[in-house]
Enzyme design. Structure first.
Site, PDB file in Angstrom:
ATOM      1  N   HIS A  39       0.725  -1.161   0.062  1.00  0.00           N
ATOM      2  CA  HIS A  39      -0.015  -0.139   0.030  1.00  0.00           C
ATOM      3  C   HIS A  39       0.798   1.218  -0.006  1.00  0.00           C
ATOM      4  CE1 HIS A  39      -3.745   2.401   1.298  1.00  0.00           C
ATOM      5  NE2 HIS A  39      -2.688   3.033   1.552  1.00  0.00           N
ATOM      6  N   GLU A  40       1.770   1.206   0.813  1.00  0.00           N
ATOM      7  CA  GLU A  40       2.703   2.327   1.016  1.00  0.00           C
ATOM      8  C   GLU A  40       3.845   2.422  -0.311  1.00  0.00           C
ATOM      9  OE1 GLU A  40       1.814   4.678   3.091  1.00  0.00           O
ATOM     10  OE2 GLU A  40       0.619   3.384   4.292  1.00  0.00           O
ATOM     11  N   HIS A  45       1.828   4.812  -2.692  1.00  0.00           N
ATOM     12  CA  HIS A  45       1.935   6.090  -2.401  1.00  0.00           C
ATOM     13  C   HIS A  45       3.322   6.540  -3.005  1.00  0.00           C
ATOM     14  CE1 HIS A  45      -1.748   6.908  -0.170  1.00  0.00           C
ATOM     15  NE2 HIS A  45      -1.746   5.870   0.452  1.00  0.00           N
ATOM     16  N   GLU A  65      -4.481   7.941  -3.051  1.00  0.00           N
ATOM     17  CA  GLU A  65      -5.170   6.643  -2.492  1.00  0.00           C
ATOM     18  C   GLU A  65      -5.561   5.828  -3.692  1.00  0.00           C
ATOM     19  OE1 GLU A  65      -5.036   6.524   0.598  1.00  0.00           O
ATOM     20  OE2 GLU A  65      -6.296   4.746   0.992  1.00  0.00           O
TER      21      GLU A  65
END
Lengths: 489, 489
Positions: free
Chosen positions: A254-255, A258, A284
């Site tokens: 997930h990170e 980003h 997101e």
């Protein structure tokens, strides 16, 4: 030097200072000695003071009047500079400083109240934060909608009326899908021993697989996973749970979504106003498509199963179909950040409705806990057992981030759109994912979305990438198809 | 608000920003991704720009005219603020920016030249740095002595004429002592296996023994040992050498001396102009007394021998007298940072003479290598074998730190004075050291020196702590007595 050159030279220094301020935040969450907190507060406040003074420098107004955009890049930079300048000037410096002061203390009070399961201890602070943000929202709205004005900080151009429509479209189909899935047997859970060092090593491998550039970043452990910085210094944090390796692995992916957005912006845009992600929602969309549409796909799960068995030995599951259900487990839970793809947006829409009511004054702060618990029982079908599983679970309101929550759902909707377009462009995607080969998918996202930074406005960024008008349909279609196949609905 | 209050509020923010800028340096040396270097250059330059603008803010001049010192603390703060303001205003902003730009590049060129053993590759850059610092020195001196003006940045109030006298007093007795020691057999070296993790663990234990507060600091590995920050966030770095555990252990104790000075300043002085070490010389007195007079004392060495045998097993030495000689080994060597207590100041005085000649123009940059090699052969009795062991060994000149070197020797002289006073006050010191108990010695230094920060000027700081006028005699007496006993001279 033209007025535009002057403006950009000034903006470039401001961006460099903003990077420094951001890195202070990284330092605080990863390496700062615990006794340094108060001193750090003064250091951060001094940096904020410098940034605020630069952003309200009256010369910016003069340069903006004289500057001319000779191309699309210049026009976008001027748009971003104008937006920040107007925003800064609408908010009195004294109010901005008071918000910074109150929210920096409020976060600690919230954390203590959550640890103590003591909502009452937090309410006076929340009252103050709500009042200050109402005042700021009114200053920003100048007679317009206060919530829209707050939302604009996180998702430029978005309107609450559009969000109402989005949540209205999401809600019935998500509720129906959840009911169908929860009617089926729960998937087999993982079992085994998940050494922390091995979790971290595998998470680093996955970061590399998803294209994270370690030469321009680093991954550290922290209490909460986050991504910090832009351009050539983009740092990620992760965490480990000895019983649940998915926590570390999927947080990291997930990170990395980003981080990729920040690392892959056109090098020419570095330290300029467009040299970063354009909005929280588009940001997101990158983290969610990496984590969900790609890393939770049955194809990729098949490859991951092999890697996990290599690293951890017996994990209690050895067939791909069972493993795919395990990484896509849907179950009752209190916590938004741990929620599955189906229920996540139901958590968000509840916060969105509550924070709108708080900001409009329709809901008194003193009534928040009751309102939360009533709404949770209605939406999720069971009662909140304690405040840390209820209205004290998220940090956002304590630090004044009213208007932020809905961008999570917007990001999910955008991820759904991007995924549909990606699949259309790469019919062989599943074969790649099943080999652990993310290069095609991440190159597509880099080319279509990430490299543009804030060149286009958020919605246009997604529209240009997809070639169609963004809507909730692709996300809902994807979820229904995926979970129907997984759970034999 | 009085003018003094305004001045202090402004200074406090400036100090907070200086802490942020300093922490960027720590980050760069410990955790920064390698691909971030160029971006970091822009970030650091932007921070320097902010600090320079604050330090030359014309309001400071107005406040200084109106401010009145009502006590000793206020007088000291005004002294420090006035000094920094006058200094900043004497140097044209363009020159200051050019020095910052050139020296930031020069460090990389020096490092490459050193790696390549290529003096010629470094000389054009050094020429430019020397010329810029000469220009700055002239701007600062305003007709006075240029070297004194540069020295004042590191050791306020010190004069080259005093340093000449200091080195003149040190030289003959150090040369004689060295000759006597080198006439004796070399001590038995350590042998054994020195696991890196065990070295680091023991160095952390030693840091704690010497009073380092881990709640307000941290220790990390870096290429070079250093100490960074003030007040409640004071970080130390260390390094390891698999063959030589003393490198890690004594580097750490040295840096803990610096760190203690910064950690132990009166809390009320935090983020004020006097809330940090008053000069490089006084700073070095703390690092050197921790490292040498305390940690290389035969009494402490006896305790350390036991700990090292506990940690590493057989280290090839098991009797205290042999071990004390090993930690106090005197031998021929090229490198200042590796030099023993006896020869260290001989290295420094050579650099002092050379840099004075460079700055006055008596020595051309092109002739530096020959001058270095001639002087080294004369002072040390053997020839330099390669530039990395000669005039390219130190980073200082590449980054423009002319005037810094002599403060190392001043620090040693001050450490000698403090040690004499400490011994007089604590006759039982050796018994404490033999137990690994540094609490009495470090409390004495905290009370006498560290807590005052920059309240008094450097020489007064030492004079007040010792109760006598500082001179070279205590250092020389201590060295002669210690090495006579160790080496049976």
């Amino acid at each position: 030097m033209t007025a535009y050159d002057d403006l950009m030279a000034h903006a470039r220094e401001t961006e460099a200072l903003a990077q420094v301020a951001g890195r202070l935040g990284w330092d605080q969450e990863t390496v700062m000695p615990r006794g340094a907190a108060a001193q750090r507060g003064e250091e951060s406040a001094a940096m904020e003071g410098v940034l605020h003074a630069r952003r309200t420098d009256p010369r910016i107004g003069e340069w903006l009047e004289a500057a001319e955009a000779t191309d699309k890049v210049a026009a976008a930079n001027l748009r971003e500079i104008r937006r920040a300048f107007e925003r800064s000037n609408k908010v009195p410096a004294k109010l901005a400083a008071e918000i910074a002061r109150v929210t920096s203390v409020a976060q600690g009070i919230w954390a203590q109240a959550r640890a103590d399961e003591d909502v009452a201890a937090f309410l006076p602070t929340l009252q103050r934060v709500v009042a200050l943000r109402q005042e700021e929202g009114q200053a920003l709205a100048q007679g317009g909608d206060v919530y829209d004005a707050l939302l604009d900080d996180y998702e430029p151009g978005a309107k609450a009326s559009e969000l109402d429509a989005m949540f209205g479209a999401l809600r019935p189909r998500l509720v129906a899908l959840r009911a169908a899935i929860l009617d089926r047997p729960q998937p087999t859970p993982l079992s085994g021993s998940f050494d922390e060092a091995a979790q971290l090593a595998l998470s680093r491998e996955l970061a590399g697989v998803f294209g994270y550039d370690f030469a321009r970043g680093r991954i550290d452990k922290a209490v909460h996973p986050f991504c910090s910085g832009s351009g050539n210094d983009v740092r990620v944090t992760t965490r480990t749970d000895p019983a649940d390796p998915f926590n570390c692995l999927y947080s990291t992916i997930h990170e990395v979504g980003h981080a990729s957005y920040e690392q892959n912006v056109e090098p020419d845009y570095l330290l300029t106003p467009i040299g970063r992600g354009v909005s929280m929602g588009v940001h997101e969309s990158q983290s969610r498509i990496y984590e969900n549409q790609l890393a939770r796909s049955p194809a990729f799960a098949e490859w991951l199963l092999g890697r996990m068995r290599d690293v951890f030995g017996d994990i209690g599951i050895d067939d791909p179909a069972t493993f795919a259900r395990a990484v896509n487990r849907v179950s009752n839970g209190y916590i938004r950040t741990e929620a599955d793809e189906v229920q996540y947006n139901l958590h968000v829409m509840m916060r969105y409705d509550l924070e709108r009511a708080l900001m409009s004054g329709d809901l008194a702060v003193d009534d928040l806990e009751a309102a939360w618990n009533d709404r949770f029982a209605a939406d999720f079908g069971f009662a909140v057992d304690k405040p840390s599983n209820g209205c004290l679970q998220d940090v956002h309101w304590s630090v004044g981030l009213m208007g932020y929550f809905p961008t999570y759902s917007l990001g999910n909707v955008y991820a759904g759109c991007l995924h549909a377009a990606l699949r259309a462009d790469r019919p062989g995607l599943d074969a790649e994912l099943a080999q652990g080969d993310l290069s095609g998918a991440t190159a597509w996202l880099r080319d279509k979305v990430q490299r543009h930074g804030a060149l286009m406005d958020p919605r246009e960024t997604i529209r240009a990438a997809c070639g169609f008008e963004p809507s909730e349909a692709p996300l809902l279609d994807y979820l229904e198809a995926k979970f129907a196949a997984l759970y034999d609905l």
